[in-house]
Design a protein around this motif. Structure first.
Motif, short mmCIF file in Angstrom:
data_model
loop_
_atom_site.label_atom_id
_atom_site.label_comp_id
_atom_site.label_asym_id
_atom_site.label_seq_id
_atom_site.Cartn_x
_atom_site.Cartn_y
_atom_site.Cartn_z
N ILE A 73 0.84 -1.20 0.00
CA ILE A 73 0.00 0.00 0.00
C ILE A 73 0.88 1.24 0.00
O ILE A 73 1.78 1.38 0.83
CB ILE A 73 -0.93 0.01 1.22
N ALA A 74 0.62 2.15 -0.94
CA ALA A 74 1.36 3.41 -1.03
C ALA A 74 0.36 4.54 -1.21
O ALA A 74 -0.49 4.48 -2.11
CB ALA A 74 2.36 3.38 -2.19
N LEU A 75 0.43 5.56 -0.36
CA LEU A 75 -0.49 6.69 -0.40
C LEU A 75 0.27 7.99 -0.66
O LEU A 75 1.44 8.11 -0.30
CB LEU A 75 -1.26 6.82 0.93
N SER A 76 -0.40 8.93 -1.31
CA SER A 76 0.18 10.25 -1.55
C SER A 76 -0.84 11.31 -1.17
O SER A 76 -2.05 11.09 -1.25
CB SER A 76 0.60 10.41 -3.02
N PHE A 77 -0.34 12.49 -0.77
CA PHE A 77 -1.21 13.58 -0.30
C PHE A 77 -0.42 14.88 -0.30
O PHE A 77 0.80 14.89 -0.54
CB PHE A 77 -1.74 13.27 1.11
N ASP A 78 -1.10 15.99 -0.02
CA ASP A 78 -0.48 17.32 -0.02
C ASP A 78 0.30 17.51 1.28
O ASP A 78 -0.30 17.61 2.36
CB ASP A 78 -1.57 18.39 -0.16
N PRO A 79 1.64 17.59 1.23
CA PRO A 79 2.43 17.71 2.46
C PRO A 79 2.28 19.07 3.15
O PRO A 79 2.68 19.21 4.31
CB PRO A 79 3.86 17.48 1.98
N GLU A 80 1.74 20.06 2.44
CA GLU A 80 1.54 21.36 3.07
C GLU A 80 0.27 21.39 3.91
O GLU A 80 0.11 22.26 4.77
CB GLU A 80 1.48 22.46 2.01
N LYS A 81 -0.63 20.45 3.67
CA LYS A 81 -1.90 20.42 4.39
C LYS A 81 -1.99 19.25 5.38
O LYS A 81 -2.67 19.35 6.39
CB LYS A 81 -3.06 20.33 3.40
N LEU A 82 -1.30 18.16 5.07
CA LEU A 82 -1.40 16.94 5.89
C LEU A 82 -0.03 16.39 6.22
O LEU A 82 0.91 16.48 5.41
CB LEU A 82 -2.22 15.87 5.16
N GLN A 83 0.07 15.81 7.39
CA GLN A 83 1.28 15.09 7.80
C GLN A 83 0.86 13.68 8.23
O GLN A 83 -0.04 13.52 9.06
CB GLN A 83 1.97 15.78 8.97
N ALA A 84 1.49 12.66 7.66
CA ALA A 84 1.23 11.29 8.08
C ALA A 84 2.07 11.01 9.32
O ALA A 84 3.30 11.11 9.29
CB ALA A 84 1.58 10.31 6.97
N GLU A 85 1.41 10.68 10.42
CA GLU A 85 2.12 10.40 11.67
C GLU A 85 2.54 8.93 11.78
O GLU A 85 3.59 8.62 12.34
CB GLU A 85 1.25 10.78 12.86
N SER A 86 1.70 8.04 11.23
CA SER A 86 2.03 6.61 11.30
C SER A 86 1.16 5.85 10.32
O SER A 86 0.10 6.32 9.90
CB SER A 86 1.82 6.05 12.71
N ILE A 87 1.61 4.65 9.95
CA ILE A 87 0.80 3.72 9.16
C ILE A 87 1.09 2.32 9.68
O ILE A 87 2.25 1.92 9.81
CB ILE A 87 1.09 3.83 7.64
N THR A 88 0.04 1.59 10.03
CA THR A 88 0.17 0.27 10.62
C THR A 88 -0.74 -0.71 9.87
O THR A 88 -1.63 -0.31 9.12
CB THR A 88 -0.21 0.28 12.10
N ASN A 89 -0.51 -2.00 10.11
CA ASN A 89 -1.35 -3.01 9.48
C ASN A 89 -2.72 -3.06 10.14
O ASN A 89 -2.88 -2.75 11.33
CB ASN A 89 -0.69 -4.39 9.55
N GLY A 90 -3.73 -3.47 9.35
CA GLY A 90 -5.07 -3.63 9.88
C GLY A 90 -5.30 -5.03 10.40
O GLY A 90 -4.46 -5.92 10.26
N GLN A 91 -6.47 -5.26 11.00
CA GLN A 91 -6.77 -6.55 11.62
C GLN A 91 -6.82 -7.68 10.60
O GLN A 91 -6.53 -8.83 10.93
CB GLN A 91 -8.11 -6.47 12.35
N LEU A 92 -7.14 -7.36 9.34
CA LEU A 92 -7.29 -8.41 8.34
C LEU A 92 -5.94 -9.01 7.92
O LEU A 92 -5.87 -10.15 7.47
CB LEU A 92 -8.02 -7.86 7.11
N PHE A 93 -4.86 -8.22 8.07
CA PHE A 93 -3.53 -8.67 7.65
C PHE A 93 -2.60 -8.69 8.87
O PHE A 93 -2.07 -7.65 9.26
CB PHE A 93 -2.96 -7.75 6.58
N PRO A 94 -2.38 -9.86 9.48
CA PRO A 94 -1.57 -9.92 10.70
C PRO A 94 -0.07 -9.76 10.47
O PRO A 94 0.66 -9.42 11.41
CB PRO A 94 -1.88 -11.32 11.25
N ASN A 95 0.41 -10.02 9.27
CA ASN A 95 1.86 -9.97 9.02
C ASN A 95 2.27 -8.65 8.37
O ASN A 95 1.63 -8.19 7.43
CB ASN A 95 2.29 -11.12 8.11
N ILE A 96 3.34 -8.06 8.89
CA ILE A 96 3.94 -6.87 8.27
C ILE A 96 5.15 -7.33 7.49
O ILE A 96 6.14 -7.79 8.06
CB ILE A 96 4.33 -5.83 9.33
N LEU A 97 5.07 -7.21 6.16
CA LEU A 97 6.17 -7.65 5.30
C LEU A 97 7.23 -6.57 5.17
O LEU A 97 8.42 -6.88 5.08
CB LEU A 97 5.62 -8.03 3.92
N THR A 98 6.80 -5.32 5.09
CA THR A 98 7.72 -4.17 5.09
C THR A 98 7.17 -3.14 6.05
O THR A 98 6.00 -2.74 5.93
CB THR A 98 7.86 -3.56 3.68
#
Length: 336
Positions: A73-98
């Motif tokens: 999953i790769a997301l893009s957005f306006d860095p002047e308006k939004l800051q991504a603080e974190s991104i984690t896996n959801g309940q449906l996918f227990p394994n984090i590959l990267t």
């Protein structure tokens, strides 16, 4: 009378052949159309917030007819308006590959199913992204999926089964004061970390070689990496899944050379080991291309049967049965 019965049976068999081939081909076509049926969407699709507030957006997956094993999953957005603080896996996918990575205007993570015998099906949350509103907007700004977003289905890891994505729109209110945009410290991806193995944490699991999307000319490429010294590293190599374990030496180095030649095409590797400090499973992944020139086609391990030309199949089968029938009738005529 026996000759008449024999002829009737032969005609029924000949009619059954094209009907059977036609029905099989129809099922194959239905499966092919169903394969790229997975969708990703961001929920809530509309967000209204104020400057300085934090909020979360879920990455929702609908697998459709597919059995999903990986989602990059790769997301893009306006860095002047939004800051991504974190991104984690959801309940449906227990394994984090990267591990999740956030930077100015981007956020990414790769998640996976528990294993290939337990693929993901249905609708659920693949990942959760935490945002902070930085500045007021005159019009809604979009959070959308980048073109590198990839979903792999069981037996179709090298094909992207994602057919569509739905973005989210964010409206920010909260005054006209200028807001200084804090730039998060870039998080190194597994591939970037692998080039700096000398400075890597002793608890990190890294794949150093082959590098991501590297083309190798060896059908038996040696896979190397770093892990906690003395730890057991589990490697899963695809297209045709192969699972092996190796042990990291006193310096944390490990390596593995396949015993069976890899066919030409794209292959992926997932390495995992238990972090002795946290007790959590650490993972790293990469993909590479075998270009040995051996004339083999890349194995897709696909669940979709590959069919030839239906008309040719019908013609050859019919011709064979006609020849067989003529031989039987000729012999029967001689005996009578």
């Amino acid at each position: 009378m026996k000759r008449v019965i024999l002829i009737i049976v032969a005609i029924l068999v000949l009619l059954a052949i094209p009907v059977t081939v036609f029905l099989v081909s129809q099922q194959q076509e239905l499966r092919k159309r169903a394969t790229p049926a997975t969708t990703l969407s961001l929920l809530p699709a509309t967000v209204e917030t104020t400057t300085g507030e934090s909020f979360s957006i879920d990455v929702r997956i609908d697998t459709g007819e597919n059995q999903v094993v990986t989602a990059e999953i790769a997301l893009s957005f306006d860095p002047e308006k939004l800051q991504a603080e974190s991104i984690t896996n959801g309940q449906l996918f227990p394994n984090i590959l990267t591990s999740g990575s956030v930077d100015s205007g981007t956020a990414s993570i790769a998640v996976g199913a528990p294993n290939t015998s337990q693929p993901i099906t249905g609708i659920g949350t693949a990942a959760v992204v935490r945002f902070k509103a930085l500045a007021a907007t005159e019009a809604p700004v979009s959070v959308r999926f980048a073109s590198t977003t990839f979903v792999g289905g069981l037996g179709e890891e090298s094909a992207n089964v994602l057919v569509g994505t739905t973005p989210a729109r964010v409206t920010i209110t909260g005054g006209s004061q200028e807001t200084t945009v804090p730039l998060p410290t870039p998080t190194l991806s597994d591939e970037e970390e692998s080039t700096q193995s000398g400075d890597a944490s002793s608890s990190a699991v890294l794949i150093i070689a082959p590098e991501k999307n590297e083309s190798v000319a060896d059908e038996l490429p040696t896979i190397t990496g770093k892990a906690p010294p003395g730890s057991t590293v589990t490697l899963v190599i695809r297209s045709n899944p192969v699972t092996v374990t190796v042990t990291a030496d006193a310096n944390g180095n490990w390596s593995y050379t396949p015993t069976i030649p890899l066919v030409d095409g794209t292959h992926s590797v997932v390495a995992s080991a238990i972090d002795p400090v946290s007790g959590q499973t650490q993972t790293s992944s990469t993909s590479f291309i075998v270009a040995a020139g051996g004339g083999n086609e890349a194995s897709t391990d696909s669940a979709t049967p590959v069919a030839g030309t239906v008309e040719t199949t019908i013609f050859l089968l019919s011709l064979g049965f006609l020849l067989l029938l003529s031989g039987v009738l000729s012999r029967y005529g001689k005996l009578s």
